[in-house]
Design a protein around this motif. Sequence first.
Motif, PDB file in Angstrom:
ATOM      1  N   GLN A 185       0.837  -1.195   0.000  1.00 32.81           N
ATOM      2  CA  GLN A 185       0.000   0.000   0.000  1.00 32.81           C
ATOM      3  C   GLN A 185       0.878   1.254   0.000  1.00 32.81           C
ATOM      4  OE1 GLN A 185      -2.763  -0.208   3.291  1.00 32.81           O
ATOM      5  NE2 GLN A 185      -3.881  -1.947   2.436  1.00 32.81           N
ATOM      6  N   LEU A 186       0.324   2.342  -0.524  1.00 26.07           N
ATOM      7  CA  LEU A 186       1.063   3.588  -0.638  1.00 26.07           C
ATOM      8  C   LEU A 186       1.501   4.084   0.736  1.00 26.07           C
ATOM      9  CD1 LEU A 186       1.999   5.801  -2.633  1.00 26.07           C
ATOM     10  CD2 LEU A 186      -0.169   6.995  -2.155  1.00 26.07           C
ATOM     11  N   GLY A 187       2.776   4.377   0.887  1.00 25.63           N
ATOM     12  CA  GLY A 187       3.307   4.879   2.150  1.00 25.63           C
ATOM     13  C   GLY A 187       3.690   3.800   3.134  1.00 25.63           C
ATOM     14  N   PHE A 188       3.463   2.534   2.785  1.00 21.19           N
ATOM     15  CA  PHE A 188       3.792   1.404   3.666  1.00 21.19           C
ATOM     16  C   PHE A 188       3.240   1.584   5.080  1.00 21.19           C
ATOM     17  CE2 PHE A 188       7.582   1.955   0.788  1.00 21.19           C
ATOM     18  CZ  PHE A 188       7.179   1.006  -0.140  1.00 21.19           C
ATOM     19  N   PRO A 189       1.930   1.742   5.234  1.00 22.93           N
ATOM     20  CA  PRO A 189       1.340   1.992   6.561  1.00 22.93           C
ATOM     21  C   PRO A 189       1.498   0.793   7.497  1.00 22.93           C
ATOM     22  CG  PRO A 189      -0.378   1.517   4.965  1.00 22.93           C
ATOM     23  CD  PRO A 189       0.890   1.633   4.177  1.00 22.93           C
ATOM     24  N   ILE A 190       1.581   1.096   8.795  1.00 23.29           N
ATOM     25  CA  ILE A 190       1.698   0.061   9.833  1.00 23.29           C
ATOM     26  C   ILE A 190       0.387   0.027  10.626  1.00 23.29           C
ATOM     27  CG2 ILE A 190       2.943  -0.681  11.889  1.00 23.29           C
ATOM     28  CD1 ILE A 190       5.390   0.782  10.781  1.00 23.29           C
ATOM     29  N   TYR A 191      -0.267  -1.123  10.650  1.00 20.11           N
ATOM     30  CA  TYR A 191      -1.581  -1.249  11.272  1.00 20.11           C
ATOM     31  C   TYR A 191      -1.460  -1.774  12.708  1.00 20.11           C
ATOM     32  CZ  TYR A 191      -3.605  -0.374   6.683  1.00 20.11           C
ATOM     33  OH  TYR A 191      -3.971   0.199   5.485  1.00 20.11           O
ATOM     34  N   SER A 192      -0.835  -0.995  13.546  1.00 19.66           N
ATOM     35  CA  SER A 192      -0.670  -1.373  14.949  1.00 19.66           C
ATOM     36  C   SER A 192      -1.862  -0.885  15.764  1.00 19.66           C
ATOM     37  CB  SER A 192       0.628  -0.776  15.496  1.00 19.66           C
ATOM     38  OG  SER A 192       0.595   0.640  15.430  1.00 19.66           O
ATOM     39  N   ALA A 193      -1.765  -1.039  17.076  1.00 19.14           N
ATOM     40  CA  ALA A 193      -2.780  -0.529  18.004  1.00 19.14           C
ATOM     41  C   ALA A 193      -2.106   0.451  18.969  1.00 19.14           C
ATOM     42  CB  ALA A 193      -3.420  -1.677  18.772  1.00 19.14           C
ATOM     43  N   LYS A 194      -2.922   1.174  19.720  1.00 21.49           N
ATOM     44  CA  LYS A 194      -2.353   2.087  20.719  1.00 21.49           C
ATOM     45  C   LYS A 194      -1.843   1.311  21.928  1.00 21.49           C
ATOM     46  CE  LYS A 194      -5.023   6.271  19.642  1.00 21.49           C
ATOM     47  NZ  LYS A 194      -5.995   7.271  20.187  1.00 21.49           N
ATOM     48  N   TYR A 195      -2.643   0.340  22.383  1.00 18.46           N
ATOM     49  CA  TYR A 195      -2.301  -0.420  23.582  1.00 18.46           C
ATOM     50  C   TYR A 195      -2.633  -1.895  23.367  1.00 18.46           C
ATOM     51  CZ  TYR A 195      -2.458   4.243  25.717  1.00 18.46           C
ATOM     52  OH  TYR A 195      -2.258   5.556  25.998  1.00 18.46           O
ATOM     53  N   VAL A 196      -2.000  -2.746  24.199  1.00 17.81           N
ATOM     54  CA  VAL A 196      -2.356  -4.158  24.240  1.00 17.81           C
ATOM     55  C   VAL A 196      -2.561  -4.557  25.700  1.00 17.81           C
ATOM     56  CG1 VAL A 196      -1.227  -4.859  22.107  1.00 17.81           C
ATOM     57  CG2 VAL A 196       0.078  -4.840  24.240  1.00 17.81           C
ATOM     58  N   ALA A 235       4.118   0.468  20.193  1.00 18.73           N
ATOM     59  CA  ALA A 235       4.773   1.410  19.278  1.00 18.73           C
ATOM     60  C   ALA A 235       4.265   1.192  17.859  1.00 18.73           C
ATOM     61  CB  ALA A 235       6.283   1.227  19.330  1.00 18.73           C
ATOM     62  N   ARG A 236       4.276   2.254  17.088  1.00 18.20           N
ATOM     63  CA  ARG A 236       3.852   2.169  15.687  1.00 18.20           C
ATOM     64  C   ARG A 236       5.056   1.780  14.839  1.00 18.20           C
ATOM     65  NH1 ARG A 236      -0.064   6.765  13.031  1.00 18.20           N
ATOM     66  NH2 ARG A 236      -0.859   5.524  11.273  1.00 18.20           N
ATOM     67  N   GLU A 237       5.552   0.570  15.091  1.00 17.26           N
ATOM     68  CA  GLU A 237       6.722   0.062  14.395  1.00 17.26           C
ATOM     69  C   GLU A 237       6.488  -1.392  14.018  1.00 17.26           C
ATOM     70  OE1 GLU A 237      10.707   1.357  16.015  1.00 17.26           O
ATOM     71  OE2 GLU A 237       9.438   1.729  17.765  1.00 17.26           O
ATOM     72  N   SER A 238       6.951  -1.775  12.843  1.00 20.28           N
ATOM     73  CA  SER A 238       6.803  -3.152  12.387  1.00 20.28           C
ATOM     74  C   SER A 238       8.022  -3.972  12.799  1.00 20.28           C
ATOM     75  CB  SER A 238       6.619  -3.206  10.868  1.00 20.28           C
ATOM     76  OG  SER A 238       6.373  -4.526  10.449  1.00 20.28           O
ATOM     77  N   ILE A 239       8.174  -4.112  14.110  1.00 15.22           N
ATOM     78  CA  ILE A 239       9.223  -4.939  14.690  1.00 15.22           C
ATOM     79  C   ILE A 239       8.576  -5.831  15.743  1.00 15.22           C
ATOM     80  CG2 ILE A 239      11.053  -3.244  14.303  1.00 15.22           C
ATOM     81  CD1 ILE A 239      10.766  -2.425  17.250  1.00 15.22           C
ATOM     82  N   LEU A 240       9.289  -6.866  16.165  1.00  8.62           N
ATOM     83  CA  LEU A 240       8.769  -7.736  17.203  1.00  8.62           C
ATOM     84  C   LEU A 240       8.877  -7.011  18.542  1.00  8.62           C
ATOM     85  CD1 LEU A 240       7.572 -10.583  17.528  1.00  8.62           C
ATOM     86  CD2 LEU A 240       9.864 -11.369  18.137  1.00  8.62           C
TER      87      LEU A 240
END
Length: 365
Positions: A185-196, A235-240
């Motif tokens: 997708q355009l901009g490579f968005p990260i679909y994280s959450a605010k909290y878990v 965090a809004r990061e695509s890491i483990l």
Amino acid sequence: MDSRIDFLNWLEIDMSMKILTSLEDPADLARISCVSRTWRQFVVENALWKQLCLRRFPQLSKVAHVVEVNDCEANEPSAGSSNSKECETLERDHRAYAILGRRCKEFAAEDCISEAIGASSTDNYPEESIDNTLEPRDIVARRASYWSSKGQSDPSVPETLIYKLDSDFYVVTEINIKPFRAFFQLGFPIYSAKYVRFRMGYPKSPSDLVSDSMKESSHDDKFIWTYTSQKFKMARESILQKFKLPEPILCIGGFVQIEFLGRVQKQTMDCLFYICVSHVEVLGQSLAPALAVEDLDPSGRFVLKNNLQAKGDCKPGLPKRKSRAITEQRARQLQGLINEFEDFDEDYAEYILALEDESDEEFVL
């Protein structure tokens, strides 16, 4: 040397209890039990191992009683006076809680998920199933591997994922989650959450879990949760991302729920908010087969079972069997690829060669 005294014989029992119950290290309590027969008797009669375990794991207050299993049969209480029966109960509790206390002191945590049970919603099933979160790789069979919720116009709508651990009695220390980055997708968005937030527990009825429909839409009312964690910021990061629990938690029943709170990414195509996850790990150590739980009821009470034939099992660092769910998922993906490229032998051959280059360990059961 002649002036040596045994302070247990000189102090009031309340003072001795105050001193010994202040010990927090299981190794110290084990040493005390080895000092003499008198000291061991004091530890047994005052249930010091049980008290130590209860301080570390309040969920153990729900233990109805302890049973011992030898040669696959539970020990029957022997006939005798009420005093002798009480002594047998104390000894039985002592053995079980001593094993539990020692096992929980130090261990090598490893991923303990055996199966993905269900998601609160799934956008495209089975392509974006919760099963994909068991796979650590981002790309499988030339496709992105992830779970996606259904889209919502309200970003506050939560989502949940439920997993089964590989035993019903686990010490959990950490849960790791990798949010999904949509590289297509355009901009490579990260679909994280605010909290878990995390919950642990067991199903009200095992028969409720046989339906495959839970993979697409689970039902939280089918479970009893005995533990609920605090909220952790994601965090809004695509890491483990690693979420270490404040202290080791006893998972009684073998099920873990991950709750995602607050959506942060809107999809451009439909202007709806989604939560997507690439990979999930639950780290801990199984207490099985040495210890197990039985007869869980709606009130949370259960029987603690001590398997006397399981000596030497559950040692830290032993290699762990790969999840059957991952293997079956790969088989389905490979079959889908065969169907997709059955007329393109060159591409198929290239893919098979790529598979052969991967580590054999990933396919060992």
